[in-house]
Design a protein around this motif. Structure first.
Motif, PDB file in Angstrom:
ATOM      1  N   ILE A   1      -2.292  -6.244  -2.805  1.00 27.79           N
ATOM      2  CA  ILE A   1      -1.175  -7.154  -3.044  1.00 27.79           C
ATOM      3  C   ILE A   1       0.026  -6.859  -1.970  1.00 27.79           C
ATOM      4  O   ILE A   1       0.309  -5.795  -1.794  1.00 27.79           O
ATOM      5  CB  ILE A   1      -0.453  -6.835  -4.368  1.00 27.79           C
ATOM      6  N   GLY A   2       0.383  -7.873  -1.117  1.00 24.42           N
ATOM      7  CA  GLY A   2       1.376  -8.116  -0.185  1.00 24.42           C
ATOM      8  C   GLY A   2       2.742  -8.001  -0.702  1.00 24.42           C
ATOM      9  O   GLY A   2       3.101  -8.900  -1.641  1.00 24.42           O
ATOM     10  N   ARG A   3       3.719  -7.462  -0.255  1.00 31.17           N
ATOM     11  CA  ARG A   3       5.081  -7.869  -0.648  1.00 31.17           C
ATOM     12  C   ARG A   3       5.502  -7.543  -2.260  1.00 31.17           C
ATOM     13  O   ARG A   3       6.038  -8.788  -2.720  1.00 31.17           O
ATOM     14  CB  ARG A   3       5.613  -9.066  -0.161  1.00 31.17           C
ATOM     15  N   ASN A   4       5.004  -6.671  -2.850  1.00 31.84           N
ATOM     16  CA  ASN A   4       5.211  -6.545  -4.380  1.00 31.84           C
ATOM     17  C   ASN A   4       6.298  -5.616  -4.823  1.00 31.84           C
ATOM     18  O   ASN A   4       6.491  -5.434  -5.935  1.00 31.84           O
ATOM     19  CB  ASN A   4       4.022  -5.873  -4.955  1.00 31.84           C
ATOM     20  N   TYR A   5       6.867  -5.140  -3.680  1.00 34.86           N
ATOM     21  CA  TYR A   5       8.472  -4.621  -4.065  1.00 34.86           C
ATOM     22  C   TYR A   5       9.420  -5.202  -3.151  1.00 34.86           C
ATOM     23  O   TYR A   5       9.389  -5.331  -2.057  1.00 34.86           O
ATOM     24  CB  TYR A   5       8.099  -2.943  -3.711  1.00 34.86           C
TER      25      TYR A   5
ATOM     26  N   HIS B   1      10.821  -3.528   0.043  1.00 29.93           N
ATOM     27  CA  HIS B   1       9.762  -3.636   1.137  1.00 29.93           C
ATOM     28  C   HIS B   1       9.628  -5.113   1.775  1.00 29.93           C
ATOM     29  O   HIS B   1       9.605  -5.168   3.128  1.00 29.93           O
ATOM     30  CB  HIS B   1       8.204  -3.231   0.713  1.00 29.93           C
ATOM     31  N   ALA B   2       9.572  -6.004   0.987  1.00 29.64           N
ATOM     32  CA  ALA B   2       9.540  -7.339   1.626  1.00 29.64           C
ATOM     33  C   ALA B   2      10.822  -7.547   2.453  1.00 29.64           C
ATOM     34  O   ALA B   2      10.745  -8.098   3.602  1.00 29.64           O
ATOM     35  CB  ALA B   2       9.632  -8.320   0.705  1.00 29.64           C
ATOM     36  N   LEU B   3      11.895  -7.226   2.113  1.00 31.10           N
ATOM     37  CA  LEU B   3      13.071  -7.506   2.843  1.00 31.10           C
ATOM     38  C   LEU B   3      13.198  -6.521   3.955  1.00 31.10           C
ATOM     39  O   LEU B   3      13.831  -7.027   5.180  1.00 31.10           O
ATOM     40  CB  LEU B   3      14.370  -7.234   2.113  1.00 31.10           C
ATOM     41  N   GLU B   4      12.882  -5.557   3.950  1.00 32.79           N
ATOM     42  CA  GLU B   4      12.715  -4.370   5.168  1.00 32.79           C
ATOM     43  C   GLU B   4      11.862  -5.141   6.354  1.00 32.79           C
ATOM     44  O   GLU B   4      12.247  -4.850   7.675  1.00 32.79           O
ATOM     45  CB  GLU B   4      12.197  -2.933   4.882  1.00 32.79           C
ATOM     46  N   LEU B   5      10.965  -5.741   6.039  1.00 28.42           N
ATOM     47  CA  LEU B   5      10.139  -6.458   7.241  1.00 28.42           C
ATOM     48  C   LEU B   5      10.772  -7.899   7.473  1.00 28.42           C
ATOM     49  O   LEU B   5       9.908  -8.611   8.201  1.00 28.42           O
ATOM     50  CB  LEU B   5       8.800  -6.326   6.623  1.00 28.42           C
ATOM     51  N   GLY B   6      11.580  -8.270   6.895  1.00 26.34           N
ATOM     52  CA  GLY B   6      12.135  -9.681   7.054  1.00 26.34           C
ATOM     53  C   GLY B   6      11.420 -10.886   6.423  1.00 26.34           C
ATOM     54  O   GLY B   6      11.337 -11.928   6.947  1.00 26.34           O
ATOM     55  N   ASN B   7      10.445 -10.649   5.403  1.00 30.77           N
ATOM     56  CA  ASN B   7       9.973 -11.401   4.626  1.00 30.77           C
ATOM     57  C   ASN B   7      10.402 -12.056   3.446  1.00 30.77           C
ATOM     58  O   ASN B   7      11.193 -11.200   2.648  1.00 30.77           O
ATOM     59  CB  ASN B   7       8.567 -10.860   4.034  1.00 30.77           C
ATOM     60  N   ALA B   8      10.174 -13.106   3.230  1.00 32.49           N
ATOM     61  CA  ALA B   8      10.951 -13.657   1.792  1.00 32.49           C
ATOM     62  C   ALA B   8      10.125 -13.062   0.497  1.00 32.49           C
ATOM     63  O   ALA B   8       8.880 -12.642   0.604  1.00 32.49           O
ATOM     64  CB  ALA B   8      10.688 -15.195   1.845  1.00 32.49           C
ATOM     65  N   VAL B   9      10.759 -12.752  -0.400  1.00 31.61           N
ATOM     66  CA  VAL B   9      10.214 -12.086  -1.707  1.00 31.61           C
ATOM     67  C   VAL B   9       9.254 -13.426  -2.394  1.00 31.61           C
ATOM     68  O   VAL B   9       9.653 -14.624  -2.742  1.00 31.61           O
ATOM     69  CB  VAL B   9      11.336 -11.845  -2.675  1.00 31.61           C
ATOM     70  N   PRO B  10       7.874 -13.041  -2.638  1.00 29.77           N
ATOM     71  CA  PRO B  10       6.983 -14.097  -3.102  1.00 29.77           C
ATOM     72  C   PRO B  10       7.365 -14.377  -4.574  1.00 29.77           C
ATOM     73  O   PRO B  10       7.990 -13.734  -5.346  1.00 29.77           O
ATOM     74  CB  PRO B  10       5.762 -13.225  -3.115  1.00 29.77           C
ATOM     75  N   THR B  11       6.948 -15.555  -4.953  1.00 25.10           N
ATOM     76  CA  THR B  11       7.051 -16.037  -6.125  1.00 25.10           C
ATOM     77  C   THR B  11       5.780 -15.971  -6.836  1.00 25.10           C
ATOM     78  O   THR B  11       5.735 -16.409  -8.188  1.00 25.10           O
ATOM     79  CB  THR B  11       7.582 -17.552  -6.115  1.00 25.10           C
ATOM     80  N   SER B  12       4.681 -15.783  -6.434  1.00 25.84           N
ATOM     81  CA  SER B  12       3.505 -15.388  -7.073  1.00 25.84           C
ATOM     82  C   SER B  12       2.878 -14.534  -6.177  1.00 25.84           C
ATOM     83  O   SER B  12       3.217 -14.223  -5.017  1.00 25.84           O
ATOM     84  CB  SER B  12       2.587 -16.688  -7.326  1.00 25.84           C
TER      85      SER B  12
ATOM     86  N   MET C   1       0.762 -12.180  -3.763  1.00 24.91           N
ATOM     87  CA  MET C   1       0.269 -12.360  -2.384  1.00 24.91           C
ATOM     88  C   MET C   1      -0.878 -11.455  -2.444  1.00 24.91           C
ATOM     89  O   MET C   1      -0.887 -10.163  -1.930  1.00 24.91           O
ATOM     90  CB  MET C   1       1.020 -12.398  -1.346  1.00 24.91           C
ATOM     91  N   VAL C   2      -2.254 -11.969  -2.297  1.00 28.67           N
ATOM     92  CA  VAL C   2      -3.382 -11.288  -2.519  1.00 28.67           C
ATOM     93  C   VAL C   2      -4.135 -11.372  -1.033  1.00 28.67           C
ATOM     94  O   VAL C   2      -4.378 -12.717  -0.542  1.00 28.67           O
ATOM     95  CB  VAL C   2      -4.468 -11.901  -3.607  1.00 28.67           C
ATOM     96  N   PHE C   3      -4.581 -10.169  -0.665  1.00 30.56           N
ATOM     97  CA  PHE C   3      -5.535 -10.290   0.637  1.00 30.56           C
ATOM     98  C   PHE C   3      -6.610  -9.002   0.211  1.00 30.56           C
ATOM     99  O   PHE C   3      -6.551  -8.329  -0.566  1.00 30.56           O
ATOM    100  CB  PHE C   3      -4.951  -9.997   1.901  1.00 30.56           C
ATOM    101  N   THR C   4      -7.598  -9.181   0.936  1.00 29.95           N
ATOM    102  CA  THR C   4      -8.758  -8.174   0.793  1.00 29.95           C
ATOM    103  C   THR C   4      -8.885  -7.394   2.122  1.00 29.95           C
ATOM    104  O   THR C   4      -8.675  -7.774   2.952  1.00 29.95           O
ATOM    105  CB  THR C   4      -9.922  -8.755   0.418  1.00 29.95           C
ATOM    106  N   LYS C   5      -9.691  -6.194   1.878  1.00 26.30           N
ATOM    107  CA  LYS C   5     -10.075  -5.496   2.960  1.00 26.30           C
ATOM    108  C   LYS C   5     -11.554  -5.225   2.585  1.00 26.30           C
ATOM    109  O   LYS C   5     -11.961  -5.072   1.670  1.00 26.30           O
ATOM    110  CB  LYS C   5      -9.786  -3.984   2.945  1.00 26.30           C
ATOM    111  N   PRO C   6     -12.306  -4.867   3.896  1.00 28.41           N
ATOM    112  CA  PRO C   6     -13.832  -4.818   3.727  1.00 28.41           C
ATOM    113  C   PRO C   6     -14.126  -3.286   3.127  1.00 28.41           C
ATOM    114  O   PRO C   6     -13.200  -2.392   3.440  1.00 28.41           O
ATOM    115  CB  PRO C   6     -14.539  -4.920   5.165  1.00 28.41           C
TER     116      PRO C   6
END
Length: 209
Positions: free
Chosen positions: A12-16, A19-30, A32-37
């Motif tokens: 899960i990306g940007r779930n705090y 942390h989202a703000l420190e990287l200059g990202n918008a805070v998500p409204t749902s 944000m899921v990604f995967t790793k192998p």
């Protein structure tokens, strides 16, 4: 369950918020899921973790990791589907990520490289209340680098399970990296990383760049 039995690694990306703000990202409204192998998995048992050294900064991100013990069905409670937990590192090639984000390309090169998912020792899932009350900490070469609590998650554990289970499927053998608090930074060669749940250490490793 050993790490060799892990099937899917959901992250899960940007779930705090901070942390989202420190990287200059918008805070998500749902979520944000990604995967790793699964090839990204590596234990945190005091071992050396070799990381890429020629593609820019490698950032640490300490996270609560949940282990799923049964198949998701709508309405299932978190306590009934989670079979364990630990702390893990979502290691990130930050310069690579910045470039591919600018192009709108998938995150796999920045998030899915071999060794990018160090995992601590599994322990019993403590339930939502205990999860939110306890603090987890990353100690970097003797100095506190990150501190967080699940209570600060934008999307709590129940919401993550429902979202992932509904949209992607969730079953026994899957794990969820639940997002990192603020404080991420670039690693240096020789850094020692120690992951603490309260005052108990559940993983450590030494970085080789």
């Amino acid at each position: 369950m050993g790490n060799n039995d892990i099937r899917n690694i959901y992250c899960i990306g940007r779930n705090y918020r901070l942390h989202a703000l420190e990287l200059g990202n918008a805070v998500p409204t749902s979520p944000m899921v990604f995967t790793k192998p699964t090839h990204a998995l590596i234990p945190m048992e005091g071992n050396v973790v070799e990381l890429p050294s020629n593609v820019g900064e490698v950032h640490f991100e300490l996270e609560i990791v949940l282990r799923i013990g049964r198949d998701y069905v709508p309405g299932i409670k978190a306590d009934d589907i989670i079979s364990g937990m630990t702390l893990g590192l979502d290691l990130t090639l930050r310069d690579v990520q910045s470039k591919i984000k600018a192009k709108g390309e998938p995150w796999l090169p920045a998030k899915g490289f071999k060794g990018s998912a160090p995992l601590g020792a599994w322990f019993e899932y403590l339930g939502q209340d205990a999860l939110e009350q306890q603090t987890f900490t990353l100690i970097r070469s003797g100095q506190e680098a990150q501190r967080g609590q699940a209570a600060d998650m934008i999307f709590d554990v129940a919401a993550l399970i429902e979202f992932i289970g509904t949209h992607y499927g969730l079953g026994a053998g899957d794990i969820i990296y639940t997002g990192t608090p603020a404080g991420v930074a670039a690693l240096a060669d020789g850094d020692t990383l120690e992951a603490y749940w309260g005052d108990q250490k559940f993983g450590s490793c030494v970085v080789k760049l």
